[in-house]
Each structure stands twice: as C-alpha cells, then as structure tokens.
Scaffold this motif. Structure first.
Motif: not given
Length: 935
Positions: A28, A524, A33, A74
């Motif tokens: 992460s 995510k 994302y 991301g």
C-alpha cells in the motif's frame, strides 16, 4: 527462477525483503490501490540500480521505485519488484550559500529545507505532505503546493539532473560531455525527441495547447512543455523525468534552485458567508501579494473542528460558510505591513462575515497551517469504518472557480457523496475534493466510476480545466489522459514511453495504461479492524518519526499488516494468516518503541504505540500479569535487586575489563534472546541523598535514576546534582522517605501490563497527595518519560484519586529549571558549544523550546541535530533489542560525530545511555550543565 535467489547475485540478503510481512507492508501507499510486490529491494548505489534494471529485463519482471510512499494516485505500488529508496539515498549538500541544493531522492522535503534554513532559503515545492514526502516523489510527481504556484514547482526549479535510463545508460545534465555522449550512445532516442520537437513546431494547435495548459498547474501525463522549453534532447529528456512518476528512468540526484524563505509572515483565517463569496476574494488577495490563499468549504472546516485548539469561531459558522487561509511574506516588517494593508484597503468591498484578524505569532501560524494540512486525513479519520478516503486534485480557471465549485457540489449530491469536502490552493484555481467510498460491492464501484466520468466531463469539457494539478496521473487518471490532452498529445506520450521503455517494465500501468478501467482496478480494501486501525488512511505522515522505520515496520505498515490479517482471516487463508501473525510478533510488537511520536505527526493523533501496548496486553497470560502485579506491589525489593545487579556488573567490569559484562551478556543473548544487553554506560548510583522535610518542592527521583543514576568520571549522581542545583537557587527540596517503593508505572504501561500499571499509578498518586501536603507543593521528576507517564495516568485512577490528581502539579525537571531555578541564579560561566538530544516525551509535552532556552543560558552555542529523533531505547527496550536503538540513533549519531562539543545533554537516563553508546561521548542530564556552570 526464484526471484530472491536471482536478486542475491545483485544485493546482499539483508537488503532483499521477500518475507510475507515485508511484501504486505509495502503493498500500500497513500492512494487507494493495492498491489503486493514479489520482492522489496534496497540498493545503495547506481551500479546496483543498473543491475536491477538488467535483472528486470532478463526476468521480465516490472520494477517500481518508491521513496516516501505518500503519493495519492497509485504510482508507488507494484506486483513486481519494489525498489525502496527511503533509507540509503538521503544525501544532501547546500551549495552557493544556499542558492542551490544537491539532493538524492530518499530525503524528505522538510529535511532539505532544514539544511537551507540558516540561509533563509527553501525549495520551491511545498506540498502539505512535505514532512513525509521525499524528494524522489516530489520530483517524479512535479509537486507544487500551497505557495509555489506554477513558476516554483519541481519542474521549474530543477537545474541539473543525474539519471539512469532503463537500458542502464547514465547521464548528467551538469556534465557538458554527456550531451555528446547522449547523441552518440542513444542515437535513436535522441532522434525521436528531435522528431517530436519538429512535430510540435509544425502543429501550431498542439503547441498553443501545451503553452496554455502549463499556465496553470498540470500533472496529467508527461511534461510535454519540456519539448518546447528546451532545445537539446538531453535537457528535454531530463525534464520529462520531472512528473514522469518513475516510468521513464531513475532520478539519482538533482541540483535545485532554491527560493527565499521570507523571515516575516502574517497569517489569517478569513470567513465568508459562502464559497462563491470566498472565491471573489482570490484576485484582490493575489494582486496585493498574498503568497498563500487556501480555500476551505464548510464541510472541510467541520472535519477539523474537534481537533484540540481549534478556534471557537470555526464551530459556530453558518452551514453555507467558507474560509480562506491567507498568508503574506516579506523581507522586513514594513514591507509585510504594506502588502497586508494593500489587501485590507480592498477588503471592505468583499462579503466577509467579520473583519480579518492577522497573526504574526509563529506558533499560532503553525497551528493554522496544521489545521489546513490536516483536512484530508481528518476526513479519513471520521469516515465510516470499512470505507476508503479518496482525494482528487483538479484545477479550473481562477475566474470561473466559484461557478465550477458550485457545479462540483451538484455532482456530490447527484452521486450521493454527502460527506464530501472541498479545499485547495485557490490562488492557482487548484482545488482538492475528498469523498469516502466503499469498494466492497459492484454497485459501489459502479457509483464511483459514474461519478468520475461526470467529474472528467465537468473539468475538461465544460471548464477546460485539469484533472490532476499536482498529485500526478498515477493509475487514477491514466484512462482519461487522452480526454484531456487530445489524440495528438497522447500519441506523443505513448511513443515516448515506448522509445525509452519498450518492454513496459518500468512502473507499468502508471500514466500510460490501455485499460480504460484502470481507475477502478486493484482497489484497496480497508476492512474494519479496531479503532486505532480504522481511523488510519495510510497517508504515511507518521513514518519519518518512527525509530523502527529502518529496521522493521513503520506505524503505517503496522496498521497495513493488521488490516491484511483481518482480510486473510475472513478469506480463511490460515497458512498466510499464521505466518503473518508469527512475523508480526517481532516486526510489529517487539521492535515498536511505543514512544508515541507518530501521533505528533498524525493529523488525527493516531498513536500506534497505544495499539501496540494493547496488543502486548492481549498477549500476556494470567501468570505473566500476576507476576507483574507482584513486582509492582513489592517494587522496593525489585529495585534493590536491580541495583545490586548493576553494582555487581560494574564490579565485574572493574576486575575483568570495562567491556566484560557487555561481552558476557552478548554471548548469553545469542542463546537466550530475551537476555538484556549490558551497556557500559550503566553506573551504580553510589550514595543516597536526603532532602529537607520542610521543602518547597517535592522531588520524585525516578526509579531509573535511583537504580542507575550514577555518573562517569566520579561525578555526582543525578540525585545529588538535582539537590546541588536546587541549593544554588535557594530552593529547599523534600525527598519522601518512601520513595524507594514508588514508580510512575511506565515500566508496566509500555509492556501492556495494565493491572500492574493501574496499581502503581493509584498507589503513587495517594502517596503524592500526602507528600505534597494535599496538592500544595509541586512534584518534580528528573526523567521526562516518567513525568509524561504520571501526567497522563488520570484515566486509570479511581474516582477518589482523580480528585487528588486534579489538584496536584506534576512537572518535569525542565519546567522546574526554567520556572523555579533560573530566576534564582545570577552568575553563570557558560560552556562554549553543546549539543542536545530532546527526548520523545519532551517533544510531546511541548517543552523542547524551554530546553533550548535553558541550554542557551549556559552555553554560547546550542545545537539540536537536524536528525534528532527517538533513540528507540523506550525504557528497557534498547537493552532487549539493541538493534532497534542502533538503527534509531544512526543518523543523529553520524551528524553529532562530525563536530566536537563541550557537553552532550538530554533529560532521560536511558536515552542518555543510548546516545552515549551511539556517539561515543558521555550524554548526561541537563541538570549537570546547570550545576557545572553555576558556582
């Protein structure tokens, strides 16, 4: 081929991370994302970077570079190899008296500015994440921020760039010979860039579009302005790397032009009846010379109105109200007043709720900016559990900003984003909006997709604005680049990527992405876990504060792993769940210093240390809790045994050599890892001191100093020094007779022994009530962490003890020295040059300023290292896990070792031990400085 095996031919094993917990921790970033890497590597040289490029090509495995991981679109995640640059690429060098600064990618923007501070300079980009964002991301995202606008962003303030292309070729625009080498060694790429330049010169419409779009902030796609801003293809390519988000090459080093950091500033919150009225003030403020004009709607103001210290006015504003955070900068007070007056003269024509009230107080200014910077994370903290927080970053023509925001608010209503907020850099027409969104169902994903399609239409087609003003394209806006730029421009971007990275292995999926659903792919999941975890939005603001960041996990990563454990459990993946639990014991729990400094950087005050304490508590069995409680109830005996052990250890060293005990415990520790490692800084306290039974203050010497408060070189011990300083100031001190059976409770609190902590705290408060004559006398502690522990024990006290607690004054030795001792001293013989180590709890108590003022009274020059931070000692944690302390102190120790000082001082014995071991000099209590400088 096994990736780890192949990587070992390039890097040593300790800089290759392939354990499950490592891969999960780096899956992460601050965006929404999620991609789990196959390996995480930490190269230290350009040679290793080139080898990684070669390995990527040979094995057809994607490569992604990452520094601070604070990017929001991301662009710092991968399912290939993640290259972590945050630890070894942190060199910085100030040049030409601060006019230039040479930096590597792994140093934070705020640390760069700290090096420039003495020259009253700073870097141009000033993102709100500057304390955590590193230069690699600031450059690769072409960051701007709150004051820099377009002209002072990363692109326009970068003078020289040293970079490596995916084929391993290295170039430096500072080296004139490299221009010729580029023409010869990269002839196809050289000609490609020349060809694109020719296309743009011939395509007047495209040329005009590029010039127009870069008048405002724009980070959508590649920096096409480089093709028309620069003539030589090497310069073009170098500046294409700015904002390329790590998709075209590796930026190894840059030389940046700095900008003035004006010494005089004036700041205010201006309140308006609605957001449209606020937008009408933007032009007058800009014309009058305001450096910052930050817009906040009512919803964004509500998101922070529960934070401690928020002005009461914020809480009583009308529902439609809006605000601007405005700041003027100048070289001198007169110029500052002139600029402010220029605005105030026009302010009467504006529709404001009340007259502007400016402040020049640096602490008040810092707090106002903290409120502004904390809006995005604050929204994330109050969102519904299980939802993601999404921060978008768009720009409109300033003259149309008010209308555009009203249209945007209609989209919020249409798509049912009822908790959405708007804030941003109004002077540039750049606004951020935040929505919270669940991605658990197809219906929710479809809602988000429909909303984004409408946003794209609003921004691009209706207002000719920008979809990403400063946060980078990432995966989030990759499907919409062609919509904003048109086919001609987008085809140039694709051709550029193919020419430089033909195999599409360098951060694939970012910027150039053929998947039109990329913005809703690999989303995510944020499952509900526990209160501390659920509040976190994984922004990463905490990471630079964490003492374990370079050895195991950061606070953000501890939370990321907790979320993954919940996900694995829900999926029934017992194998990975059990493995992750096992690895989390050391990485997540054992090596957390629970110092709480992460909370000082977190906009919503998440203290991951409290989470770890609770998890440690849950790990304790009944027998362990019983033993801890027995130790608490018989503390005098425990302290006596510990003191005897230290005395014995000192004796063994005296007979067999000064490192005998360290060598013995080190050998035992190899067999029994829980064995504490002896430090050569440990000294027996020697003689005990007595106080005056009719004292003016109650001295509560900490158990640490009562057991190991002795000093090297046969100096007085800490207790004797405290009494000596007090005597020189004419202060009578009471030392209670029963002090040897008393403790603040930190020993038990940090380890999660709640019953023992509660017992100790309540017993101590009852004793203090008696010793202080029912709260009439102040209580002074000589270790800052013990002071903090006692000051914050109220929540575990009985109701009757809470009444006692509320009537008592518990102060640190720093308060005592500053408020009681200094006024009673006259003749001082100062030392020349000293260095301080402000401990964590001193910073949390807000006493760092007092420490510096005290030291300045007794030394001609006082220095606090730029790299000062938590030493990782955490009471006894550094004895149990010395590798934690060694890692935590490395940067600060390296900085201190560059100079020679006449004294090394701090305010906590175990921290002094840690710093002494790290630096090789004797750190001691600030009490010694005062005592030695006053006759």
């Amino acid at each position: 081929m096994n990736i780890a095996t192949g990587l070992k031919e390039i890097l040593p094993e300790n800089r290759i991370k392939t354990r499950l917990i490592d891969l999960v921790a780096y899956a992460s970033d601050a965006g929404f994302y999620y991609l789990r890497p196959k390996a995480v590597v930490q190269p230290i040289s350009e040679i290793e970077i080139i080898a990684l490029f070669r390995f990527s090509h040979e094995q057809q495995i994607p490569l992604t570079f990452r520094t601070g991981g604070t990017s929001l679109s991301g662009q710092a995640i991968t399912d290939g190899i993640l290259v972590d640059l945050s630890q070894y690429w942190n060199q910085v060098k100030v040049e030409e008296q601060g006019e230039l600064i040479r930096v590597q990618p792994g140093i934070t923007g705020s640390m760069v500015n700290a090096h420039l501070k003495r020259y009253q300079r700073k870097i141009g980009p000033d993102p709100s994440s500057i304390d955590a964002a590193m230069m690699g991301g600031i450059l690769s995202n072409n960051s701007s921020g709150m004051c820099c606008g377009v002209k002072l962003n990363a692109y326009h303030t970068t003078r020289y760039i040293r970079f490596i292309l995916p084929d391993g070729k290295t170039f430096n625009t500072e080296n004139k010979a490299d221009y010729r080498h580029f023409e010869q060694d990269c002839a196809p790429l050289y000609l490609k860039i020349k060809n694109i330049q020719g296309q743009m010169a011939a395509n007047k419409q495209l040329y005009k579009l590029i010039r127009q779009k870069y008048k405002t902030k724009n980070t959508v796609g590649y920096s096409l302005n480089a093709f028309i801003d620069y003539e030589h293809p090497l310069d073009v390519l170098a500046h294409l790397l700015i904002g390329a988000e790590g998709t075209l090459g590796f930026i190894a080093e840059v030389v940046m032009e700095t900008v003035p950091d004006f010494p005089f500033k004036s700041t205010a919150f201006l309140y308006f009846p609605d957001i449209y009225a606020a937008c009408q003030a933007i032009v007058p403020l800009t014309v009058s010379g305001a450096e910052a004009v930050e817009l906040m709607d009512r919803a964004s103001l509500k998101s922070i109105d529960s934070l401690k210290g928020v002005p009461d006015r914020l809480k009583t504003l009308p529902e439609s109200a809006s605000a601007l955070l405005v700041e003027f900068h100048a070289d001198n007070p007169e110029e500052l007043q002139f600029r402010k007056n220029a605005f105030l003269e026009s302010a009467a024509a504006l529709n404001m709720l009340e007259p502007p009230l400016f402040t020049e107080d640096i602490h008040e200014q810092a707090f106002l900016w903290k409120l502004r910077k904390g809006m995005f994370p604050a929204v994330g903290a109050v969102r519904a559990s299980g939802t993601t927080v999404i921060l978008e970053d768009i720009a409109f023509p300033v003259e149309q900003l008010g209308d555009a925001i009203l249209d945007l608010q209609q989209l919020f209503k249409k798509h049912q984003y009822h908790d959405a907020i708007i804030f941003g850099h109004a002077k540039d027409g750049n606004i951020h909006f935040v929505v919270t969104q669940a991605f658990h169902t197809n219906a929710e994903i479809t809602r988000y997709d429909a909303f984004m399609q409408d946003v794209v239409e609003l921004v691009v087609l209706k207002y000719n604005g920008t979809l990403k003003a400063e946060h980078g394209t990432g995966r989030n806006m990759a499907p919409f680049i062609e919509t904003e730029w048109g086919t001609d421009a987008y085809q140039i971007m694709k051709a550029l990527k193919k020419a430089i990275d033909p195999q599409n292995l360098l951060n694939p999926g970012v910027i150039i992405n053929e998947n039109k659903q990329a913005h809703i792919t690999n989303l995510k999941s944020l499952p509900s876990v526990e209160q501390e975890v659920d509040k976190c939005i994984e922004c990463g603001y905490c990471e630079h504060k964490c003492p374990s960041r370079n050895i195991t996990l950061t606070p953000r990563q501890r939370i990321v792993v907790r979320r993954e454990l919940t996900t694995l459990k829900a999926k029934g993946n017992k194998k990975e769940f059990d493995l992750l639990v096992n690895q989390y014991q050391y990485d997540g729990l054992d090596t957390c210093a629970v110092d709480g400094l992460c909370a000082t950087a977190c906009p919503v005050d998440i203290n991951t240390g409290d989470l770890v304490k609770r998890l440690r508590k849950e790990n304790h069995g009944r027998s362990a809790n019983f033993l801890a409680l027995m130790i608490a109830k018989n503390f005098a005996g425990t302290a006596y045994i510990a003191r005897l052990a230290i005395k014995a250890g000192v004796g063994i060293n005296a007979v067999f050599g000064q490192s005998a005990m360290r060598n013995i415990t080190l050998s035992v520790k190899k067999v029994i890892p829980s064995m504490p490692l002896w430090s050569n800084q440990l000294q027996d306290i020697g003689s005990v001191v007595k106080g005056d039974q009719k004292g003016q203050v109650v001295y509560f010497p900490s158990c640490i100093n009562r057991m190991m408060g002795g000093a090297k070189d046969r100096k007085k011990n800490v207790l004797q020094t405290f009494m000596s300083v007090s005597g020189k100031a004419g202060i009578k001190v009471l030392i209670p007779d029963q002090i040897n059976n008393s403790c603040c409770g930190q020993l038990f609190s940090s380890k999660g022994y709640q019953d023992a902590h509660s017992y100790t705290a309540n017993e101590t408060i009852v004793k203090l009530w008696d010793w202080t004559l029912q709260g009439k006398l102040p209580v002074v502690l000589d270790v800052s962490s013990c002071t903090y522990t006692l000051q914050h024990c109220r929540n575990i006290l009985t109701d009757s003890n809470k009444i006692y607690f509320d009537q008592m004054q518990i102060i640190d030795s720093i308060d005592y020295l500053y408020d009681y001792v200094l006024p009673g001293l006259s003749t001082v013989v100062p030392k020349d040059r000293i260095v301080l180590h402000p401990v964590c709890t001193l910073k949390k108590m807000g006493l760092e300023g007092k420490l510096f003022k005290i030291a300045s009274r007794f030394a001609n020059h006082v220095e606090i290292p730029l790299n000062s931070g938590c030493c990782g000692m955490a009471g006894d944690r550094g004895f149990l896990f010395p590798e934690l302390t060694a890692s935590a102190t490395a940067a600060e120790a390296a900085e201190v070792k560059k100079e020679n000082y006449s004294g090394y001082y701090s305010t906590a014995k175990t921290c002094e031990i840690a710093m002494s071991d790290a630096v090789g000099k004797n750190y001691e209590s600030i009490l010694y400085l005062v005592d030695e400088c006053v006759s």
